[in-house]
Design a protein around this motif. Structure first.
Motif, PDB file in Angstrom:
ATOM      1  N   PHE A  27       0.830  -1.208   0.000  1.00  0.00           N
ATOM      2  CA  PHE A  27       0.000   0.000   0.000  1.00  0.00           C
ATOM      3  C   PHE A  27       0.866   1.260   0.000  1.00  0.00           C
ATOM      4  O   PHE A  27       0.670   2.165  -0.816  1.00  0.00           O
ATOM      5  CB  PHE A  27      -0.919  -0.013   1.220  1.00  0.00           C
ATOM      6  N   LEU A  31       1.611   4.159  -2.958  1.00  0.00           N
ATOM      7  CA  LEU A  31       1.453   5.612  -2.865  1.00  0.00           C
ATOM      8  C   LEU A  31       2.678   6.327  -3.408  1.00  0.00           C
ATOM      9  O   LEU A  31       2.564   7.366  -4.058  1.00  0.00           O
ATOM     10  CB  LEU A  31       1.198   6.014  -1.410  1.00  0.00           C
ATOM     11  N   GLN A  34       2.249   6.544  -6.996  1.00  0.00           N
ATOM     12  CA  GLN A  34       0.972   7.134  -7.392  1.00  0.00           C
ATOM     13  C   GLN A  34      -0.059   6.065  -7.773  1.00  0.00           C
ATOM     14  O   GLN A  34      -0.835   6.224  -8.719  1.00  0.00           O
ATOM     15  CB  GLN A  34       1.163   8.136  -8.537  1.00  0.00           C
ATOM     16  N   VAL A  36      -3.038   3.628  -5.826  1.00  0.00           N
ATOM     17  CA  VAL A  36      -3.774   3.379  -4.588  1.00  0.00           C
ATOM     18  C   VAL A  36      -4.274   1.941  -4.603  1.00  0.00           C
ATOM     19  O   VAL A  36      -4.991   1.529  -5.515  1.00  0.00           O
ATOM     20  CB  VAL A  36      -4.966   4.342  -4.416  1.00  0.00           C
ATOM     21  N   VAL A  48     -10.100  -0.055   1.710  1.00  0.00           N
ATOM     22  CA  VAL A  48      -9.064   0.971   1.532  1.00  0.00           C
ATOM     23  C   VAL A  48      -9.177   1.953   2.693  1.00  0.00           C
ATOM     24  O   VAL A  48     -10.238   2.548   2.882  1.00  0.00           O
ATOM     25  CB  VAL A  48      -9.226   1.732   0.203  1.00  0.00           C
ATOM     26  N   PRO A  49      -8.109   2.125   3.484  1.00  0.00           N
ATOM     27  CA  PRO A  49      -6.800   1.484   3.393  1.00  0.00           C
ATOM     28  C   PRO A  49      -6.897  -0.023   3.619  1.00  0.00           C
ATOM     29  O   PRO A  49      -7.789  -0.488   4.339  1.00  0.00           O
ATOM     30  CB  PRO A  49      -5.990   2.152   4.511  1.00  0.00           C
ATOM     31  N   GLN A  66      -6.153  -2.596  -7.267  1.00  0.00           N
ATOM     32  CA  GLN A  66      -5.971  -1.162  -7.448  1.00  0.00           C
ATOM     33  C   GLN A  66      -7.325  -0.482  -7.524  1.00  0.00           C
ATOM     34  O   GLN A  66      -8.276  -0.995  -8.136  1.00  0.00           O
ATOM     35  CB  GLN A  66      -5.167  -0.884  -8.714  1.00  0.00           C
ATOM     36  N   PRO A  69      -7.926   6.994  -8.065  1.00  0.00           N
ATOM     37  CA  PRO A  69      -7.520   8.130  -7.225  1.00  0.00           C
ATOM     38  C   PRO A  69      -8.632   9.177  -7.086  1.00  0.00           C
ATOM     39  O   PRO A  69      -8.399  10.263  -6.559  1.00  0.00           O
ATOM     40  CB  PRO A  69      -6.316   8.699  -7.972  1.00  0.00           C
ATOM     41  N   VAL A 126      -7.238  12.668  -5.667  1.00  0.00           N
ATOM     42  CA  VAL A 126      -5.980  12.746  -4.941  1.00  0.00           C
ATOM     43  C   VAL A 126      -5.096  13.826  -5.558  1.00  0.00           C
ATOM     44  O   VAL A 126      -4.968  13.923  -6.780  1.00  0.00           O
ATOM     45  CB  VAL A 126      -5.243  11.390  -4.969  1.00  0.00           C
ATOM     46  N   TRP A 128      -1.261  14.440  -5.459  1.00  0.00           N
ATOM     47  CA  TRP A 128      -0.049  13.748  -5.038  1.00  0.00           C
ATOM     48  C   TRP A 128       1.025  14.744  -4.584  1.00  0.00           C
ATOM     49  O   TRP A 128       1.138  15.838  -5.137  1.00  0.00           O
ATOM     50  CB  TRP A 128       0.505  12.892  -6.178  1.00  0.00           C
ATOM     51  N   ILE A 139       0.057  11.219  -0.372  1.00  0.00           N
ATOM     52  CA  ILE A 139      -1.168  11.925  -0.745  1.00  0.00           C
ATOM     53  C   ILE A 139      -1.097  13.264  -0.030  1.00  0.00           C
ATOM     54  O   ILE A 139      -1.252  13.337   1.190  1.00  0.00           O
ATOM     55  CB  ILE A 139      -2.434  11.156  -0.327  1.00  0.00           C
TER      56      ILE A 139
END
Length: 316
Positions: A27, A31, A34, A36, A48-49, A66, A69, A126, A128, A139
């Motif tokens: 996980f 990140l 890039q 999730v 998620v998480p 996956q 975002p 998101v 980044w 994030i």
């Protein structure tokens, strides 16, 4: 005379290093890249998480998937005054975001111009961080998005990356203003005069050092001040072999419980002026004050004969 109660800023900080299992490792590495990732449960939910064990069945989870975002705000709260270490230094919203493809929500910050611009059901994406290292801070935050609900884009990453993140340093810090109260204010003020004072319980008659303002045994208020020491007796001790950060003391050294003469409770203090392997129970010691110091730097042997065990056995 009324005592002016002391107060001062205090920081409690404890950064520690923790290792990551295969799910959290994937996980956080994702990140950094890039991506999730969530984890799929046996009944088809995507969390998620991700977690390593199903919160319903406790079954081990390893099926990484996956997700997008982009997502939907499920609930939120406006933060008018960001604090040190928070994601943004301007007012923002804390939001729970259910990312497209996920069945649970992720907590993070939403960068918005004001609370009127935030609502449950709004679409976000998101943002980044420019520099990423494999942490939730990769994030930077969420930001409003024009994307439609329920992206049709296919994401197929399996969670395998080069140079996996296997551990993180978790920064734990608490900043607050501490006030020791009336009893310990008197204790600290006495230390500035190189005196050590406790307070006597009116019920059991024990003298507690440092004073607490109430007897921990009887639960009654204390007010009668009693000067104790300065000499005392080592009751128990330990040898410290790990050097503490920001503490300029060579290891090994001894940290001991010291029963000051006239006290009904032992206090803590470092023992110096003697090799660490010669410290013993019953050793008679006295405080050593530093120039301008508000408390004893350490305790050293007085040269007196060791105290008899019977005189301090109740203070162990």
């Amino acid at each position: 005379m009324t005592t002016e109660v002391l107060k001062a800023p205090l920081v409690v900080e404890f950064p520690f290093t923790r290792s990551l299992g295969p799910v959290q490792s994937a996980f956080l590495t994702g990140l950094r890249e890039q991506v999730v990732l969530g984890v799929r449960t046996a009944d088809g939910r995507t969390l998620v998480p991700p977690v390593e064990y199903d919160p319903v069945t406790a079954a081990e989870l390893r099926d990484l998937v996956q997700v997008a975002p982009t997502g939907t705000v499920t609930t939120w709260a406006w933060n008018h005054a960001p604090r040190r270490g928070q994601p943004l230094d301007t007012p923002f919203a804390w939001v729970l975001v259910r990312l497209d493809g996920a069945d649970t929500a992720l907590l993070h910050a939403l960068d918005a111009p004001g609370p009127d611009a935030v609502h449950t059901g709004m679409r976000v994406r998101v943002r980044w961080a420019a520099q990423r290292s494999g942490a939730i801070t990769d994030i930077a935050c969420f930001e409003p998005s024009d994307s439609a609900s329920g992206s049709n884009e296919v994401f197929g990453h399996n969670g395998q990356f080069e140079s996996m993140v296997t551990g993180i340093v978790a920064e734990a810090r608490l900043d607050y203003t501490y006030s020791p109260g009336r009893a310990q204010t008197d204790y600290i003020n006495a230390l500035a005069e190189r005196r050590i004072v406790g307070e006597r319980c009116p019920s059991c008659r024990k003298v507690y050092v440092p004073p607490r303002g109430a007897c921990p045994t009887c639960g009654v208020a204390t007010a009668e001040q009693v000067e104790v020491g300065p000499g005392g007796t080592v009751t128990t001790y330990c040898i410290v072999n790990i050097k503490a950060r920001n503490l300029d003391i060579e290891v090994p050294y001894v940290y001991a419980h010291i029963a000051l003469d006239g006290a009904g409770l032992a206090l803590h203090g470092r023992i110096g002026g003697i090799p660490y392997d010669q410290v013993r129970m019953g050793l008679r010691v006295e405080p050593v004050w530093t120039e301008g110091g508000r408390y004893p730097d350490h305790y050293r042997p007085t040269g007196e004969p060791d105290a008899d065990y019977e005189t301090y056995k109740e203070l162990l």
